[in-house]
Write a protein that holds these residues in place. Sequence first.
Motif, PDB file in Angstrom:
ATOM      1  N   SER A 269     -75.569  -2.402-105.144  1.00 24.97           N
ATOM      2  CA  SER A 269     -75.068  -2.657-106.490  1.00 24.97           C
ATOM      3  C   SER A 269     -76.162  -3.289-107.342  1.00 24.97           C
ATOM      4  O   SER A 269     -77.035  -4.018-106.845  1.00 24.97           O
ATOM      5  N   ARG A 292     -73.111  -4.632-113.446  1.00 21.75           N
ATOM      6  CA  ARG A 292     -73.426  -5.168-112.123  1.00 21.75           C
ATOM      7  C   ARG A 292     -72.844  -4.314-110.995  1.00 21.75           C
ATOM      8  O   ARG A 292     -73.347  -4.315-109.873  1.00 21.75           O
ATOM      9  N   SER A 293     -71.793  -3.560-111.287  1.00 28.21           N
ATOM     10  CA  SER A 293     -71.144  -2.769-110.244  1.00 28.21           C
ATOM     11  C   SER A 293     -71.793  -1.399-110.032  1.00 28.21           C
ATOM     12  O   SER A 293     -71.435  -0.684-109.098  1.00 28.21           O
ATOM     13  N   GLU A 294     -72.751  -1.016-110.882  1.00 27.70           N
ATOM     14  CA  GLU A 294     -73.415   0.282-110.716  1.00 27.70           C
ATOM     15  C   GLU A 294     -74.189   0.327-109.408  1.00 27.70           C
ATOM     16  O   GLU A 294     -74.837  -0.646-109.018  1.00 27.70           O
ATOM     17  N   SER A 295     -74.160   1.472-108.744  1.00 28.81           N
ATOM     18  CA  SER A 295     -74.866   1.641-107.472  1.00 28.81           C
ATOM     19  C   SER A 295     -76.261   2.200-107.727  1.00 28.81           C
ATOM     20  O   SER A 295     -76.434   3.173-108.469  1.00 28.81           O
TER      21      SER A 295
END
Length: 330
Positions: A269, A292-295
């Motif tokens: 993440s 912040r949650s993007e991979s």
Amino acid sequence: MDKSKQPDIPNNDPDRKLSELYKEFLDSGKDPSKIEDPLIKTLTNIRDKDSDDRQSIPVRGKESSWETIRETIQSDSTPGNQTGKKATITPIRSRRQWLKVAAAIALIALSALFLVRQFSSPERLLVAEASDSVQTIELPDGSSVTLRPNSALYEATDAENERAYSLSGEAVFDVVSSPERIFSVEAGSGRVVVTGTRFNLSERNATARVYLFEGSVRFETEDGTRSVDLEPGEASEIDTTMQIRDPFQFEPGLVTSWTQNRLTFRDRSAGSVMDELEFHFNIEITASEEVRSESLGGTIQLDSARESLQDLGTVLGGSFEEIRPGVYRF
């Protein structure tokens, strides 16, 4: 109050006799300085302290605090003032006085606990620290330690059969095999015990993580109540609740990429990447939970905070703004 409902107190009850004796003194109007009875003098001192409203207990140390307690619950009578009567402990009826005593005792207990911890804990000797760049040092036994920026290594014990250290931050240890000597490193809530091995150990927010590359280690809680044995290629962590995570597999290259001054990650993440940069450069980064949650996957050079954040911002489709020294916002 209806007297018929009052409790039937015997005439010889000590508290009743003391109450009646104190009432007689109050009604007589005698000079307090001429009091001879120690019990009456105690009650008079308590009453005077209440009237003066001296409720605070000075925190100057153990002796002064105990002196305040003593003055609160008994008079300053000397052996010459004793009448030959056997000493008696008299209950203190004022709730305020009990609060004074309880507060003083609590202060002394806390002070004593601080002193015990301060003087009983082994003194740690700073061995090495890394500020803004990776530092590699060699220990007296030939073992080597590579410290990540903003990390420090301390020596706790250096004995014939034991060498113990504590780590703040993150480091890679290459420990020389020595079956006759225990080598241990404490970090946060965990401790690694080895005889010869290579591993990566980190401590953040009191959570310890260890990644084993070679040899074998026992990973245990700092109180020694729980432990797990790891084999090469296995990792584990101990959190603030002293819970040990079951061993899991990892990719060595991803764990130690910081030793080559870069951060390599895969399916990670963006928030955890920001956390890595925060630690590595001792900075603060803010971003929305959506960002912040993007991979992410790839490699970021760790030459400087500004350049690393510029690379990360490009991947995320934006930029990081330094809103004040050391604080960045996406």
